[in-house]
Design an enzyme around this catalytic site. Structure first.
Site, mmCIF file in Angstrom:
data_model
loop_
_atom_site.group_PDB
_atom_site.id
_atom_site.type_symbol
_atom_site.label_atom_id
_atom_site.label_comp_id
_atom_site.label_asym_id
_atom_site.label_seq_id
_atom_site.Cartn_x
_atom_site.Cartn_y
_atom_site.Cartn_z
ATOM 1 N N ASN A 44 23.357 -1.309 -29.935
ATOM 2 C CA ASN A 44 24.349 -0.803 -29.108
ATOM 3 C C ASN A 44 23.526 -0.948 -27.444
ATOM 4 O OD1 ASN A 44 22.769 1.231 -30.295
ATOM 5 N ND2 ASN A 44 24.542 2.871 -29.938
ATOM 6 N N VAL A 45 24.658 -0.896 -26.500
ATOM 7 C CA VAL A 45 24.043 -0.897 -25.264
ATOM 8 C C VAL A 45 25.271 -0.079 -24.319
ATOM 9 C CG1 VAL A 45 23.648 -2.326 -23.076
ATOM 10 C CG2 VAL A 45 22.864 -3.267 -25.337
ATOM 11 N N CYS A 55 28.984 -2.258 -28.611
ATOM 12 C CA CYS A 55 28.663 -1.884 -29.968
ATOM 13 C C CYS A 55 27.564 -2.905 -30.375
ATOM 14 C CB CYS A 55 29.663 -1.879 -31.114
ATOM 15 S SG CYS A 55 30.852 -0.634 -30.696
ATOM 16 N N GLU A 57 27.232 -4.697 -33.161
ATOM 17 C CA GLU A 57 27.882 -5.873 -33.593
ATOM 18 C C GLU A 57 28.342 -6.600 -32.676
ATOM 19 O OE1 GLU A 57 28.611 -2.203 -36.401
ATOM 20 O OE2 GLU A 57 28.813 -2.684 -34.432
ATOM 21 N N CYS A 88 32.562 0.619 -36.657
ATOM 22 C CA CYS A 88 33.929 1.101 -36.228
ATOM 23 C C CYS A 88 34.850 0.187 -36.425
ATOM 24 C CB CYS A 88 33.660 1.540 -34.750
ATOM 25 S SG CYS A 88 33.649 0.172 -33.578
ATOM 26 N N CYS A 91 35.084 -3.186 -34.521
ATOM 27 C CA CYS A 91 33.949 -4.032 -35.058
ATOM 28 C C CYS A 91 34.214 -4.688 -36.059
ATOM 29 C CB CYS A 91 32.599 -3.206 -34.897
ATOM 30 S SG CYS A 91 31.673 -3.138 -33.568
#
Length: 238
Positions: A44-45, A55, A57, A88, A91
């Site tokens: 995640n960024v 996210c 993913e 989530c 995602c």
């Protein structure tokens, strides 16, 4: 394909340690097996504008396509402790798109299929029900985007001294004051009965009006009778 869950989790933990999470301090790492045997990863960024956070993913799916595409088979998603973490909602939709209902996600006590994590998922099949070929009489591909819009008018005609039925698909809904463009989208073929012409129309629009030989109007569409149409069309009128 054999899935080495331990190796996937190790790869997920390694990439989790590279996450950029200045706001939440909640790093996430993912690693997934692709149907050609390679492994793709993501972390995640976060962003000062929190709504722009990516996210893990999302990054993984970007890597999937940047390195050749393919279909995701199995994925391990971990938190800062290295424990399995559930994707989530957004995602899960992304994973469905690129892994489908059979894709496995690591969980305790057992891996879960995507159709367990996202039952009744929305996908391209649902899009094609509207924009793709219709069931029954086929809507021309160039008109598929108009399905569900406009109005179909069904009317009798004479051919060789016999009554036949045909129809035309009008661009406008017919509602006064809407400012909608008018124009014929499609003219129907000849049908032996009104019911066959109505069926052709309902594939195209929920608004179908039957015009009888005297010019009377009947509603063969869905929902309540529109203003100006006094009666509902029935099979007995066919």
């Amino acid at each position: 394909m054999e899935i080495d869950w331990a190796a996937l989790r190790t790869a997920a933990i390694e990439v989790m340690r590279r996450a950029y999470v200045p706001a939440s301090d909640f790093p996430v790492g993912v690693a997934a097996l692709v149907d050609d045997g390679r492994v793709v990863v993501g972390c995640n960024v976060e962003n000062a504008s929190l709504g722009m956070t990516l996210c893990a993913e999302c990054g993984m799916v970007g890597s999937l396509h940047a390195t050749g595409g393919g279909k995701l088979v199995a994925m391990s998603c971990v938190d800062a402790t290295g424990a399995p973490l559930m994707p989530c909602g957004r995602c899960r939709q992304i994973l469905w798109e690129h892994g489908g209902p059979d894709m496995l996600v690591e969980a305790l006590p057992r891996p879960l299929r995507m159709d367990e994590l996202l039952p009744h998922a929305f996908g391209w099949v649902d899009m094609e029900k509207v924009t793709g070929p219709a069931g029954g009489p086929e809507v021309p591909a160039e008109l598929a985007k108009w399905r569900g819009r406009g109005t179909v008018f069904v009317h009798p005609d004479l051919s060789g001294g016999e009554t036949i039925w045909t129809g035309y698909w009008e661009r406008s809904s017919g509602a006064p004051g809407t400012g909608e463009d008018k124009g014929i989208l499609e003219e129907g073929p000849n049908f032996p009965t009104a019911s066959a012409a109505v069926a052709w129309g309902l594939v195209r629009s929920p608004r179908v009006v039957v015009v009888d030989a005297e010019g009377g109007l009947s509603w063969a569409g869905e929902g309540e009778l529109p203003d100006g149409i006094p009666q509902r069309w029935t099979e007995e009128q066919a």
